[in-house]
Write an enzyme that holds these catalytic residues in place. Structure first.
Site, mmCIF file in Angstrom:
data_model
loop_
_atom_site.group_PDB
_atom_site.id
_atom_site.type_symbol
_atom_site.label_atom_id
_atom_site.label_comp_id
_atom_site.label_asym_id
_atom_site.label_seq_id
_atom_site.Cartn_x
_atom_site.Cartn_y
_atom_site.Cartn_z
ATOM 1 C CE LYS A 159 68.275 -56.000 9.424
ATOM 2 N NZ LYS A 159 67.016 -55.350 8.978
ATOM 3 C CB SER B 142 74.043 -47.313 3.068
ATOM 4 O OG SER B 142 74.238 -47.677 4.415
ATOM 5 N N GLY C 283 77.910 -50.518 5.564
ATOM 6 C CA GLY C 283 78.938 -51.477 5.147
ATOM 7 C C GLY C 283 80.238 -51.274 5.918
ATOM 8 C CD GLU D 87 75.914 -54.577 -4.732
ATOM 9 O OE1 GLU D 87 76.274 -53.379 -4.600
ATOM 10 O OE2 GLU D 87 74.843 -54.917 -5.245
ATOM 11 C CB CYS E 214 73.603 -50.625 -6.183
ATOM 12 S SG CYS E 214 73.448 -52.271 -6.890
ATOM 13 C CD GLU F 152 73.965 -45.621 -3.919
ATOM 14 O OE1 GLU F 152 73.900 -46.564 -4.696
ATOM 15 O OE2 GLU F 152 74.120 -45.769 -2.701
HETATM 16 O O1 TXE Z 1 70.562 -48.557 3.977
HETATM 17 P P1 TXE Z 1 71.178 -49.372 5.192
HETATM 18 P P2 TXE Z 1 69.242 -47.642 3.959
HETATM 19 C C1 TXE Z 1 72.131 -46.900 -0.201
HETATM 20 C C2 TXE Z 1 71.318 -45.826 -0.897
HETATM 21 C C3 TXE Z 1 70.332 -45.436 0.154
HETATM 22 C C4 TXE Z 1 71.159 -45.547 1.407
HETATM 23 C C5 TXE Z 1 70.408 -45.713 2.699
HETATM 24 O O2 TXE Z 1 72.162 -44.754 -1.199
HETATM 25 O O3 TXE Z 1 69.869 -44.134 -0.002
HETATM 26 O O4 TXE Z 1 71.956 -46.685 1.171
HETATM 27 O O5 TXE Z 1 69.521 -46.810 2.642
HETATM 28 C C6 TXE Z 1 70.536 -53.080 7.769
HETATM 29 N N1 TXE Z 1 73.698 -53.920 11.722
HETATM 30 N N2 TXE Z 1 71.665 -48.232 -0.540
HETATM 31 O O6 TXE Z 1 69.221 -46.722 5.110
HETATM 32 O O7 TXE Z 1 70.968 -48.645 6.462
HETATM 33 C C7 TXE Z 1 69.187 -52.462 7.487
HETATM 34 O O8 TXE Z 1 68.242 -52.790 8.487
HETATM 35 C C8 TXE Z 1 73.132 -54.797 10.873
HETATM 36 C C9 TXE Z 1 72.368 -48.895 -1.606
HETATM 37 O O9 TXE Z 1 68.090 -48.527 3.804
HETATM 38 O O10 TXE Z 1 72.550 -49.718 4.803
HETATM 39 C C10 TXE Z 1 68.895 -53.059 6.122
HETATM 40 O O11 TXE Z 1 68.453 -54.400 6.265
HETATM 41 N N3 TXE Z 1 72.313 -54.421 9.877
HETATM 42 C C11 TXE Z 1 72.076 -50.349 -1.615
HETATM 43 C C12 TXE Z 1 70.267 -53.039 5.457
HETATM 44 O O12 TXE Z 1 71.201 -52.990 6.532
HETATM 45 C C13 TXE Z 1 72.079 -53.103 9.704
HETATM 46 C C14 TXE Z 1 70.661 -50.720 -1.383
HETATM 47 C C15 TXE Z 1 70.507 -51.834 4.537
HETATM 48 O O13 TXE Z 1 70.258 -50.662 5.257
HETATM 49 C C16 TXE Z 1 72.664 -52.145 10.550
HETATM 50 C C17 TXE Z 1 70.076 -49.970 -0.284
HETATM 51 C C18 TXE Z 1 73.504 -52.600 11.598
HETATM 52 N N4 TXE Z 1 74.090 -51.776 12.459
HETATM 53 C C19 TXE Z 1 70.561 -48.765 0.056
HETATM 54 N N5 TXE Z 1 72.242 -50.925 10.144
HETATM 55 C C20 TXE Z 1 72.659 -51.119 -2.763
HETATM 56 N N6 TXE Z 1 73.959 -51.419 -2.694
HETATM 57 O O14 TXE Z 1 71.971 -51.519 -3.679
HETATM 58 C C21 TXE Z 1 71.432 -51.107 9.079
HETATM 59 N N7 TXE Z 1 71.316 -52.423 8.814
#
Ligand code: TXE
Length: 494
Positions: free
Chosen positions: A191, A245, A249, A266, A300, A397
């Site tokens: 996904k 995020s 996580g 991660e 990240c 972050e």
């Molecule tokens: O992340 P999300 P977002 C951090 C960075 C950024 C913040 C928010 O600080 O500003 O996260 O980004 C899926 N069940 N990173 O909102 O929400 C979502 O659809 C299953 C750091 O984009 O965590 C997407 O595919 N899946 C990071 C993925 O999770 C779910 C890189 C990430 O989205 C879900 C990106 C759920 N309930 C953002 N909710 C890094 N480690 O590099 C969301 N998703």
């Protein structure tokens, strides 16, 4: 708009990018469901196309297809044949690199030259590295202290893996999850982030072309709360592999606890990049600027917290500013661009909220901090100086082009400060004193420490965080191990 994009993309990529898309299940894309969402070009704010919000029934179809492949043709494939298929997959990603790069440059707003030069080679490398593993996955004979017993272990795949990726490295993150999961013999439902679906959908087509049986790689497009939630709570999913995020996580971790699924995470980072006065300061400052503004800081392991020995702070700030002013902000698909927009309007607002806290908490915006006077979600490369360790701009972050610069006076003061944050993903150390370099590296609570370099990444070298930065490592044997489990066989020789 369509015409502008047309001139920036090749014909095939443009046609794929602007077509309506549905989920990819059992070897083919299915017709978009009733519910769809629009994807947006972050450099213009204009709609690119519509993509399916995969509902529960579509997610179920994808998981069932993955389970069938795992129990059938893919699961029973000989290790050498799995290797051959994965090598073909790697070759196809490489052959189609120019096309794939356009999707991430468009949807992610990433400079195309950097996607071609960094993301694509990293993705190919993941497939090549893990393609070599299937014939080398071994169990062990176990020297138990039990009379007449022969005991051995087998390493087995977990089954259906839910791979959930973010928008900052769409193709690369898909590769980092798919390559080890498939090498271990699992099947996958991927996904991608709702902001960046295209490269994952195209990757699934290439998997089929490479000879991976239908259902081995499926893609469900859609939101986290809808499609993602349906996927992680599906009973046939046995492993969640997530990059994103910290908040999501933690939510996924709770879900994995409830349904007893394997999970690896991660998550984010706020990475101290430390420059000592005895370093090659010019080189350190150049790297500091590059890593802070690469992909607009949406990385990240971005060196987003720069800790500088006080005697060289002015020199470093000046050099970083000079580098920042030379960046060319523009559309990801324009070759001259060296920095793109932020991923979404919503994300830019979040970054700006952090910037608004700086002056009130004793910090100063050294340069940048404003939007560009043009469409799209651009923000100038920015540096703030003088903020305390606990201020949000230093502790959190931000995931934007915002570098927090902090002077320090001694080694004794530095270590606890550098370790004070909740994250522990990575760190940088710049010094010409080799003893100091090792001492500092060993005292830093970070999954990766770079010395006199920054942001090096290779499929063979484990990468992943401590503390709130996650659980489990990507890359290397560790990256494979988390997609396997052991079976122990006891045999009586009596
Ligand atoms: O992340 P999300 P977002 C951090 C960075 C950024 C913040 C928010 O600080 O500003 O996260 O980004 C899926 N069940 N990173 O909102 O929400 C979502 O659809 C299953 C750091 O984009 O965590 C997407 O595919 N899946 C990071 C993925 O999770 C779910 C890189 C990430 O989205 C879900 C990106 C759920 N309930 C953002 N909710 C890094 N480690 O590099 C969301 N998703």
């Amino acid at each position: 708009m369509a015409t502008a994009l047309e001139s920036l993309m090749d014909q095939r990529a443009h046609a794929f990018a602007t077509a309506e898309h549905g989920a990819f299940i059992d070897g083919a894309e299915i017709a978009p469901s009733e519910k769809t969402f629009s994807t947006v070009d972050p450099a213009t704010g204009e709609v690119i196309t519509t993509v399916a919000e995969s509902e529960d029934r579509v997610v179920d179809q994808a998981v069932q297809s993955a389970a069938k492949a795992f129990e059938g043709e893919w699961g029973s494939m000989l290790p050498a044949d799995r290797e051959t298929a994965l090598h073909r997959f790697a070759n196809l990603v490489e052959e189609n690199a120019a096309e794939l790069a356009q999707y991430d440059a468009l949807e992610g707003g990433k400079p195309i030259a950097q996607v071609e030069g960094v993301d694509l080679p990293l993705a190919v490398e993941q497939f090549r590295y893990y393609a070599g593993w299937p014939t080398k996955i071994q169990g062990a004979t176990v020297p138990v202290s039990t009379p007449n017993a022969h005991v051995y272990t087998r390493r087995m795949p977990l089954g259906v893996v839910a791979a959930i990726t973010p928008w900052n490295f769409p193709l690369c993150q898909a590769a980092i999850k798919l390559a080890p999961a498939l090498a271990a013999g699992n099947s996958v439902v991927l996904k991608p982030s709702e902001l960046t679906s295209l490269s994952s959908l195209r990757l699934a087509q290439l998997a089929v072309e490479a000879g991976l049986p239908a259902g081995t790689v499926n893609v469900v497009t859609g939101s986290g709360a809808g499609t993602g939630q349906a996927l992680i709570s599906h009973p046939l999913v046995n492993k969640i592999s997530f990059t994103g995020s910290e908040a999501t996580g933690r939510h996924l971790g709770a879900e994995a606890g409830r349904s007893l699924k394997h999970i690896s995470l991660e998550l984010g980072g706020k990475n101290p990049n430390i420059i000592f006065a005895d370093a090659d300061v010019a080189k350190a400052a150049a790297y500091a600027a590059t890593t802070a503004y690469f992909y607009s800081g949406q990385v990240c392991f971005s060196g987003s917290r720069l800790m500088v020995e006080r005697s060289v702070v002015d020199e470093v700030v000046e050099a970083v500013k000079e580098h920042a002013s030379a960046l060319v902000l523009g559309h990801g698909l324009e070759r001259a661009s060296t920095m793109g927009p932020l991923a979404s309007a919503h994300h830019r607002e979040k970054v700006e909220r952090y910037l608004n806290t700086v002056e009130g908490t004793g910090g100063t915006v050294a340069f940048g901090g404003s939007r560009l006077d043009r469409a799209g979600f651009f923000l100038q490369p920015t540096a703030v100086i003088g903020s305390a360790d606990s201020d949000p701009v230093v502790a959190d972050e931000i995931f934007g082009p915002v570098l927090a610069i902090q002077p320090f006076d001694s080694l004794e003061e530095l270590i606890p400060r550098a370790n004070s944050g909740k994250y522990g993903l990575s760190a940088g150390v710049w010094t010409n004193d080799v003893r100091k370099a090792h001492n500092v590296a060993q005292q830093l609570r970070a999954g990766t420490v770079w010395v006199n370099t920054y942001a090096d990444y290779n499929a063979a070298a484990p990468f992943g965080g401590t503390k709130s930065s996650g659980l489990g490592k990507d890359c290397g044997p560790d990256g494979l191990d988390k997609f396997l489990e052991s079976q122990t066989v006891w045999m009586s020789l009596a």
